[in-house]
Design an enzyme around this catalytic site. Sequence first.
Site, PDB file in Angstrom:
ATOM      1  N   ARG A   1      96.743  21.472 -62.153  1.00 20.17           N
ATOM      2  CA  ARG A   1      96.009  22.537 -61.459  1.00 20.17           C
ATOM      3  C   ARG A   1      96.957  23.501 -60.748  1.00 20.17           C
ATOM      4  O   ARG A   1      96.644  24.678 -60.606  1.00 20.17           O
ATOM      5  CB  ARG A   1      95.008  21.924 -60.466  1.00 20.17           C
ATOM      6  CG  ARG A   1      93.787  21.371 -61.175  1.00 20.17           C
ATOM      7  CD  ARG A   1      92.753  20.847 -60.229  1.00 20.17           C
ATOM      8  NE  ARG A   1      91.496  20.605 -60.937  1.00 20.17           N
ATOM      9  CZ  ARG A   1      90.465  19.960 -60.422  1.00 20.17           C
ATOM     10  NH1 ARG A   1      90.539  19.485 -59.198  1.00 20.17           N
ATOM     11  NH2 ARG A   1      89.367  19.783 -61.120  1.00 20.17           N
TER      12      ARG A   1
ATOM     13  N   GLY B   1      82.621  19.942 -62.766  1.00 24.36           N
ATOM     14  CA  GLY B   1      81.273  20.235 -62.276  1.00 24.36           C
ATOM     15  C   GLY B   1      80.897  21.687 -62.454  1.00 24.36           C
ATOM     16  O   GLY B   1      79.775  22.022 -62.860  1.00 24.36           O
TER      17      GLY B   1
END
Length: 395
Positions: free
Chosen positions: A36, A375
């Site tokens: 990330r 999500g």
Amino acid sequence: MAKKIVDDLTVRGKRVLVRVDFNVPMQDGVITNDNRIIAALPTLKYLLENGARVIAFSHLGKVKTAEDKKSKSLKAVAKRLSELLAKPVQFVAATRGTQLEDAVAALQDGEILLFENTRFESGETKNDAELGSYWAGLGDLFVNDAFGTAHRSHASNVGIAEHLETAAGFLMEKEIKYIGGVVAAPQRPLVAILGGAKVSDKIGVIESLIDKADKILIGGGMMFTFLKAQGKAVGKSLLEEDKIDLAKTLLEKAAASGVQIVLPIDVILTKEFSNDASSRTASVDDIGADEMGLDIGLETIALFSDQLKGARTVVWNGPMGVFEMANFAIGTIGVCKAIATLENCQTIIGGGDSAAAAIDLGFAEQFSHISTGGGASLEYLEGKTLPGIAAIDDK
């Protein structure tokens, strides 16, 4: 309407707030996966090279106790970011106050600081108006590059955007292009591959994809609820009893819409949930009462590979088995290879374990896009409006 992108802004000499997603896995204060951080580099490098004064910030995990504040600091992230950028990254161990304000005021063109975990502020997740206004006051412009939190309305994304000119970073731009593109206007045929443990986690996505996809291939623990809905015995396999009727409805709805839902034809079975347990591969019609399925079998991998042929868009979300156990990762690996070798096809991974699998297996470069937000990508695929994206200015 297209969203404003970071390169639409005039950034030289400006204080640019950058919401990044540095929610990386840590163990004993050590980062175990920096994907990330790497994903945020294009935006940060662009800003620094163009003379911006960069104020980066992120959340890290859930912060509920004083002990969490000790273990969830971004200090180690600042050190790793400095190594990856090959330039100093000043870490400010505060989320507000004179220490942070003085550090921001001292920033020069082409310099960067990272301040402490946004969730150290209780108002962050409540989108506290005063907190959003305070953080906005630290900068002149706002760049949101944290797709992983785009489905949340927090002070560090939506709150700040209410006060400043706001653009998407390059990572956010890719997410909008690829995942948003699947929702808006996919190249066909569109094949979706869904896995993971539970049907309940993917209900909205399946319902949405029945209206959009040409085929939906289902593996992972959720396959057993669908197999049970077809009247098959599933033994001790993971099963959501309360979702069997829903699975039947979804199968019927897909059939009525002319969308193929393709289920596994063989599974790897064992009698205990352990990587070391003895296992056998059998037809889905031959699952013993004392057995549980922990992966799809080789015949299903071949079936799914065949179903993928000719696809122009493929979206994959969720592993095919208990991927963290090496003996039950065969299905996930097989499907990953099958997608990675498709030609003339846009291939998209919707975050989570599927993304980790592709990266760990060395196939990352062979996918069109690997989402950084599990999500968020699921909600985006459902066609929901994500507050973090909605808050970005239109061009």
